[in-house]
Design an enzyme around this catalytic site. Structure first.
Site, mmCIF file in Angstrom:
data_model
loop_
_atom_site.group_PDB
_atom_site.id
_atom_site.type_symbol
_atom_site.label_atom_id
_atom_site.label_comp_id
_atom_site.label_asym_id
_atom_site.label_seq_id
_atom_site.Cartn_x
_atom_site.Cartn_y
_atom_site.Cartn_z
ATOM 1 N N CYS A 170 -8.814 -75.582 -59.758
ATOM 2 C CA CYS A 170 -8.244 -76.081 -60.873
ATOM 3 C C CYS A 170 -7.411 -75.126 -61.727
ATOM 4 O O CYS A 170 -8.041 -74.741 -62.763
ATOM 5 C CB CYS A 170 -9.073 -76.789 -61.528
ATOM 6 S SG CYS A 170 -9.978 -78.277 -60.692
ATOM 7 N N PRO A 195 -11.166 -43.817 -47.805
ATOM 8 C CA PRO A 195 -10.132 -45.126 -47.513
ATOM 9 C C PRO A 195 -11.198 -46.448 -47.546
ATOM 10 O O PRO A 195 -12.311 -46.407 -46.937
ATOM 11 C CB PRO A 195 -9.635 -44.956 -46.180
ATOM 12 C CG PRO A 195 -10.893 -44.032 -45.479
ATOM 13 C CD PRO A 195 -11.314 -42.968 -46.370
HETATM 14 N N1 LLP Z 1 -12.623 -44.434 -54.081
HETATM 15 C C1 LLP Z 1 -12.810 -44.749 -55.437
HETATM 16 C C2 LLP Z 1 -13.206 -43.718 -56.279
HETATM 17 C C3 LLP Z 1 -12.280 -45.733 -55.811
HETATM 18 O O1 LLP Z 1 -12.313 -46.371 -57.012
HETATM 19 C C4 LLP Z 1 -11.680 -46.812 -54.805
HETATM 20 C C5 LLP Z 1 -11.075 -48.121 -55.150
HETATM 21 C C6 LLP Z 1 -11.459 -46.381 -53.430
HETATM 22 C C7 LLP Z 1 -12.066 -45.068 -53.071
HETATM 23 C C8 LLP Z 1 -10.987 -47.065 -52.244
HETATM 24 O O2 LLP Z 1 -9.377 -47.435 -52.547
HETATM 25 P P1 LLP Z 1 -8.719 -48.168 -51.083
HETATM 26 O O3 LLP Z 1 -8.666 -47.068 -50.291
HETATM 27 O O4 LLP Z 1 -9.462 -49.396 -51.000
HETATM 28 O O5 LLP Z 1 -7.395 -48.474 -52.064
HETATM 29 N N2 LLP Z 1 -9.329 -54.787 -56.260
HETATM 30 C C9 LLP Z 1 -8.440 -54.147 -55.946
HETATM 31 C C10 LLP Z 1 -8.515 -52.532 -55.458
HETATM 32 C C11 LLP Z 1 -9.418 -52.023 -56.504
HETATM 33 C C12 LLP Z 1 -9.841 -50.518 -55.892
HETATM 34 C C13 LLP Z 1 -10.840 -49.961 -56.738
HETATM 35 N N3 LLP Z 1 -11.200 -48.636 -56.264
HETATM 36 C C14 LLP Z 1 -7.298 -54.713 -55.234
HETATM 37 O O6 LLP Z 1 -7.609 -55.827 -54.575
HETATM 38 O O7 LLP Z 1 -6.094 -54.459 -54.760
#
Ligand code: LLP
Length: 442
Positions: A361, A291
């Site tokens: 901008c 997470p």
């Molecule tokens: N594990 C892997 C292999 C990942 O690629 C990611 C996220 C995570 C864990 C953690 O995911 P989470 O639990 O935080 O959802 N910039 C985007 C999110 C990109 C996530 C990329 N990978 C946003 O702002 O929504």
């Protein structure tokens, strides 16, 4: 309006986080300002670990540093007993600078450079999560050169579409991440991994996307990965001792989102994992979850100062803030929705519908459209909630705006954990070639 963690309204009618008056924080540190609620981050870690550990014998919770990483954050994760997922030399360097134990690091990424792989092996990272065949070969070569046997996971692309914004789906067939199960690509990759004498195949990984609120997607992915592990066992006699199901657990941003409870999540995922393992008669591997957003998302708040208000009669009332897409690109990128409050007027009732616009901008630099707030005036403080994940980590210097500071608040105390960038920081990498210098500079 849902308040998160230690958020509170004090006697002055001000928003308080971690026992600190946000109006005072704004005076002391300036705005825009990211505030991280330390007790809440710790509580999130504990409830997540507890939920899974209470249901499954061998669990490892890995914090996905891409959501928000600083040296202080790495320290908190270590203290809470979490492992760390990094995706670049920069994240690795940050973790290592904070003294994070390398053996508890998982190194991810679809295009890790040979230098980054070398750095990871030199530091002794626990697992490299191999994303493609080129990486497998390069890593085997580097490990051989260094005389090491590196533990690896093979990242699968399970061929399912997580129910989330298209830009943050990763598990579908047409994805840049991982080995597809399709046409036995992943199966052949594992065979090849087993033949790499400098690598030790430890198990499988998959991650289907981010901000997923539908637990069924995780359950389906878990089943697919375990079915694949069963095939590896029966056809190659290959044991997967690690089952890493990735992250992606969604959080509550606005009332359109439901709140996932760690125990509900754990119950549904663990039930499916055990049931599928039992069905194939497989021993229980270590269950790993990653997470990111779930740990820090709701624990972050961004404070802004209102610089002005623009009213277009019968059309829209804009409230201009001193930040925007440079410190929070998510609304512009993913149409992400946020809640906000007026931090210095918490006891006033909502009286008007406004649109909170940033200072860049760019017309897409609108953080929140059509939100009901108390009457807002120049100088008021707007607090945008749940900005702890993918805000600082995705912030940019667009329009040459310095990145804000980050504060860690808890127990009535606030500590600066990332300094505000200065104008000097903005030009520190700039070079004026001699031929462009003013003659007086020679
Ligand atoms: N594990 C892997 C292999 C990942 O690629 C990611 C996220 C995570 C864990 C953690 O995911 P989470 O639990 O935080 O959802 N910039 C985007 C999110 C990109 C996530 C990329 N990978 C946003 O702002 O929504």
């Amino acid at each position: 309006m849902k308040m998160h963690g230690t958020m509170n309204v004090n006697h002055a009618g001000h928003l308080e986080i971690g026992g600190c008056d946000t109006v005072e924080l704004a005076k002391e540190y300036g705005t825009p300002l990211y505030i991280m609620d330390e007790p809440f981050i710790r509580e999130k870690c504990r409830s997540f670990v507890k939920a899974f550990s209470s249901l499954y014998p061998d669990v490892e919770i890995v914090y996905a540093g891409k959501a928000f990483l600083s040296m202080a954050q790495a320290r908190i994760m270590e203290q809470e007993g979490l492992s760390l997922d990094v995706v670049s030399g920069g994240e690795l360097y940050t973790a290592s600078g904070a003294g994070f134990p390398a053996e508890k690091i998982y190194f991810h990424g679809n295009n890790k450079s040979p230098e980054e792989l070398r750095m990871a092996l030199d530091l002794g990272v626990g697992h490299v999560v191999v994303d493609n065949i080129n990486e497998l070969k390069t890593l085997n070569h580097i490990a051989g050169f260094l005389g090491k046997k590196q533990r690896i996971l093979i990242r699968l692309s399970p061929g399912i579409t997580g129910n989330t914004h298209q830009y943050i789906q990763t598990g579908q067939l047409d994805s840049k991440f991982g080995f597809p199960l399709y046409q036995d690509i992943a199966f052949e990759a594992v065979k090849q991994a087993l033949s790499c004498k400098n690598l030790m195949f430890a198990g499988l990984h998959c991650h289907i996307g981010s901000q997923i609120l539908d637990i069924k997607s995780f359950v389906t992915a878990a089943r697919i990965v375990i079915e694949f592990a069963a095939r590896l066992k029966s056809e190659l006699n290959c044991e997967s001792s690690v089952l890493n199901l990735g992250g992606g657990f969604g959080i509550y941003y606005t009332k359109q989102d439901r709140e996932l409870l760690p125990l509900t999540l754990a119950e549904e995922i663990v039930t499916a994992v055990k049931e599928t393992l039992n069905r194939y008669g497989l021993p229980y591997p270590r269950l790993v979850l990653e997470p990111g957003r779930f740990i820090v998302g709701n624990a972050g708040t961004t404070l802004y100062t209102v610089g002005g208000i623009k009213e277009i009669p019968s059309v829209r009332k804009y409230v201009f803030i001193d930040g925007g897409m440079a410190d929070n690109p998510r609304p512009a990128l993913y149409q992400a929705k946020y809640q906000a409050v007026v931090a210095n007027k918490m006891n006033r009732t909502p009286a008007q519908e406004v649109t909170i616009a940033g200072r860049c901008c760019e017309s897409s630099d609108v953080l929140i459209r059509d939100i009901m707030l108390p009457r807002v005036e120049k100088g008021d403080l707007i607090a945008v909630l749940s900005t702890g994940a993918y805000n600082y980590s995705m912030a940019s210097n667009y329009n040459r705006i310095p990145r804000p500071a980050v504060i860690l608040a808890g127990g009535g105390k606030a500590d600066l954990i990332i300094q505000r960038e200065s104008y000097q920081d903005l030009i520190k990498n700039d070079i004026i070639p001699d031929r462009l210098k003013k003659s007086c500079d020679f």
